[in-house]
Design a protein around this motif. Structure first.
Motif, PDB file in Angstrom:
ATOM      1  N   SER A 170       0.809  -0.938   0.041  1.00  0.00           N
ATOM      2  CA  SER A 170      -0.083   0.092   0.058  1.00  0.00           C
ATOM      3  C   SER A 170       0.828   1.327   0.239  1.00  0.00           C
ATOM      4  N   ILE A 171       0.354   2.392  -0.336  1.00  0.00           N
ATOM      5  CA  ILE A 171       1.080   3.740  -0.475  1.00  0.00           C
ATOM      6  C   ILE A 171       0.684   4.429   0.777  1.00  0.00           C
ATOM      7  N   ASP A 172       1.490   4.957   1.522  1.00  0.00           N
ATOM      8  CA  ASP A 172       1.177   5.778   2.652  1.00  0.00           C
ATOM      9  C   ASP A 172       1.715   7.231   2.412  1.00  0.00           C
ATOM     10  N   PRO A 173       0.664   8.178   2.059  1.00  0.00           N
ATOM     11  CA  PRO A 173       0.967   9.452   1.864  1.00  0.00           C
ATOM     12  C   PRO A 173       2.131  10.077   2.439  1.00  0.00           C
ATOM     13  N   TRP A 174       1.979  10.052   3.833  1.00  0.00           N
ATOM     14  CA  TRP A 174       2.681  10.517   4.636  1.00  0.00           C
ATOM     15  C   TRP A 174       4.291  10.141   4.423  1.00  0.00           C
ATOM     16  N   ARG A 175       4.271   8.683   4.392  1.00  0.00           N
ATOM     17  CA  ARG A 175       5.476   8.058   4.372  1.00  0.00           C
ATOM     18  C   ARG A 175       6.046   8.882   2.863  1.00  0.00           C
ATOM     19  N   LEU A 176       5.369   8.818   1.791  1.00  0.00           N
ATOM     20  CA  LEU A 176       5.844   9.396   0.413  1.00  0.00           C
ATOM     21  C   LEU A 176       6.177  10.714   0.665  1.00  0.00           C
ATOM     22  N   VAL A 177       5.671  11.645   1.416  1.00  0.00           N
ATOM     23  CA  VAL A 177       5.879  13.056   1.557  1.00  0.00           C
ATOM     24  C   VAL A 177       7.212  12.959   2.162  1.00  0.00           C
ATOM     25  N   MET A 178       7.239  12.302   3.201  1.00  0.00           N
ATOM     26  CA  MET A 178       8.531  12.304   4.071  1.00  0.00           C
ATOM     27  C   MET A 178       9.765  11.721   3.441  1.00  0.00           C
ATOM     28  N   THR A 179       9.303  11.035   2.576  1.00  0.00           N
ATOM     29  CA  THR A 179      10.304  10.432   1.656  1.00  0.00           C
ATOM     30  C   THR A 179      10.953  11.517   0.616  1.00  0.00           C
ATOM     31  N   TRP A 180       9.848  11.853   0.112  1.00  0.00           N
ATOM     32  CA  TRP A 180      10.335  13.077  -0.819  1.00  0.00           C
ATOM     33  C   TRP A 180      10.810  14.356  -0.223  1.00  0.00           C
ATOM     34  N   GLY A 181      10.529  14.536   0.994  1.00  0.00           N
ATOM     35  CA  GLY A 181      11.188  15.737   1.657  1.00  0.00           C
ATOM     36  C   GLY A 181      12.670  15.318   2.226  1.00  0.00           C
ATOM     37  N   ASN A 182      12.644  13.972   2.453  1.00  0.00           N
ATOM     38  CA  ASN A 182      14.267  13.885   2.789  1.00  0.00           C
ATOM     39  C   ASN A 182      15.006  13.766   1.778  1.00  0.00           C
ATOM     40  N   LEU A 183      14.502  13.308   0.522  1.00  0.00           N
ATOM     41  CA  LEU A 183      15.492  13.475  -0.689  1.00  0.00           C
ATOM     42  C   LEU A 183      15.538  14.777  -0.930  1.00  0.00           C
ATOM     43  N   LEU A 184      14.866  15.689  -0.848  1.00  0.00           N
ATOM     44  CA  LEU A 184      14.892  17.219  -1.080  1.00  0.00           C
ATOM     45  C   LEU A 184      16.114  17.796  -0.222  1.00  0.00           C
ATOM     46  N   ILE A 185      15.914  17.457   1.046  1.00  0.00           N
ATOM     47  CA  ILE A 185      16.823  17.778   2.046  1.00  0.00           C
ATOM     48  C   ILE A 185      18.364  17.486   1.768  1.00  0.00           C
ATOM     49  N   LEU A 186      18.606  16.104   1.334  1.00  0.00           N
ATOM     50  CA  LEU A 186      19.457  15.301   1.120  1.00  0.00           C
ATOM     51  C   LEU A 186      20.175  15.934  -0.133  1.00  0.00           C
ATOM     52  N   CYS A 187      19.338  16.163  -1.320  1.00  0.00           N
ATOM     53  CA  CYS A 187      19.810  16.610  -2.367  1.00  0.00           C
ATOM     54  C   CYS A 187      20.315  18.226  -2.100  1.00  0.00           C
ATOM     55  N   ALA A 188      19.724  19.160  -1.415  1.00  0.00           N
ATOM     56  CA  ALA A 188      20.228  20.385  -0.819  1.00  0.00           C
ATOM     57  C   ALA A 188      21.524  20.357  -0.077  1.00  0.00           C
ATOM     58  N   ILE A 189      21.831  19.379   0.680  1.00  0.00           N
ATOM     59  CA  ILE A 189      22.901  19.266   1.524  1.00  0.00           C
ATOM     60  C   ILE A 189      23.863  18.733   0.584  1.00  0.00           C
ATOM     61  N   VAL A 190      23.537  17.812  -0.180  1.00  0.00           N
ATOM     62  CA  VAL A 190      24.863  17.364  -1.285  1.00  0.00           C
ATOM     63  C   VAL A 190      25.264  18.641  -2.332  1.00  0.00           C
ATOM     64  N   LYS A 191      24.106  19.189  -2.591  1.00  0.00           N
ATOM     65  CA  LYS A 191      24.393  20.450  -3.530  1.00  0.00           C
ATOM     66  C   LYS A 191      25.253  21.256  -2.844  1.00  0.00           C
ATOM     67  N   ARG A 192      25.015  21.720  -1.633  1.00  0.00           N
ATOM     68  CA  ARG A 192      25.586  22.667  -0.945  1.00  0.00           C
ATOM     69  C   ARG A 192      27.185  22.369  -0.513  1.00  0.00           C
ATOM     70  N   LEU A 193      27.017  21.006  -0.022  1.00  0.00           N
ATOM     71  CA  LEU A 193      28.330  20.711   0.596  1.00  0.00           C
ATOM     72  C   LEU A 193      29.274  20.002  -0.601  1.00  0.00           C
ATOM     73  N   LEU A 194      28.688  19.410  -1.622  1.00  0.00           N
ATOM     74  CA  LEU A 194      29.332  18.531  -2.469  1.00  0.00           C
ATOM     75  C   LEU A 194      29.597  18.871  -3.857  1.00  0.00           C
ATOM     76  N   PHE A 195      28.211  19.636  -4.168  1.00  0.00           N
ATOM     77  CA  PHE A 195      28.195  19.911  -5.854  1.00  0.00           C
ATOM     78  C   PHE A 195      29.043  21.186  -6.009  1.00  0.00           C
ATOM     79  N   ARG A 196      28.743  22.208  -5.088  1.00  0.00           N
ATOM     80  CA  ARG A 196      29.409  23.466  -5.440  1.00  0.00           C
ATOM     81  C   ARG A 196      30.996  23.423  -5.231  1.00  0.00           C
TER      82      ARG A 196
END
Length: 168
Positions: free
Chosen positions: A9-35
């Protein structure tokens, strides 16, 4: 089966949290690693471009040095050619002077030989004249000593001519 339904089953909160974690991780990676990686790559590109510019400058300098070397080499060849031409011209002039001097000396030797030959001829003529004079005097003495008949006269002339022929 309900256990399996939960898994599928698809849990919407879990999906939002996963997407949120992914965005935060991408922002951290972009800030700390990509630049920083982008900055390192940019610096590397600039360094490579600088190396290319330096290599191009070195190549241009090497080309200029090569042209200068070729000009100096050509000038040295031209100077060597001029020196060889000058040396050949001087050698030809010296050869001509030596030949002229040798001709003059040979002419002087030939002239001396001609004068010597002429002098010897004159001496020989003088000696021949003296001898002929002596023979003529002897003949005259013989003629005076005796009276000559035409046969004796003929005989004396032949003797005289024979003596003159032997003397020459």
């Amino acid at each position: 089966m309900p256990e399996y339904l939960e898994f599928i089953s698809i849990d919407p909160w879990r999906l939002v949290m996963t997407w949120g974690n992914l965005l935060i991780l991408c922002a951290i990676v972009k800030r700390l690693l990509f630049r920083p990686v982008q900055a390192i790559l940019q610096k590397r590109e600039e360094q490579i471009a600088e190396d290319y510019r330096a290599a191009e400058g070195a190549r241009a300098e090497a080309q200029a040095l090569r042209q200068e070397y070729e000009q100096k080499l050509e000038a040295a060849r031209a100077e060597a050619g001029e020196l060889l031409d000058t040396a050949a011209r001087r050698a030809a002039e010296r050869e001509e002077a030596m030949l002229r001097e040798a001709r003059e000396q040979a002419g002087a030797v030939a002239e001396r030989a001609r004068r010597e030959l002429k002098r010897e001829q004159e001496q020989a003529r003088s000696a021949l004249k003296r001898e002929i004079s002596g023979i003529a005097i002897d003949l005259a003495e013989r003629v005076v000593e005796r009276e000559i008949s035409p046969e004796d006269h003929e005989k004396l002339i032949e003797e005289f001519l024979d003596q003159v022929g032997d003397a020459s």
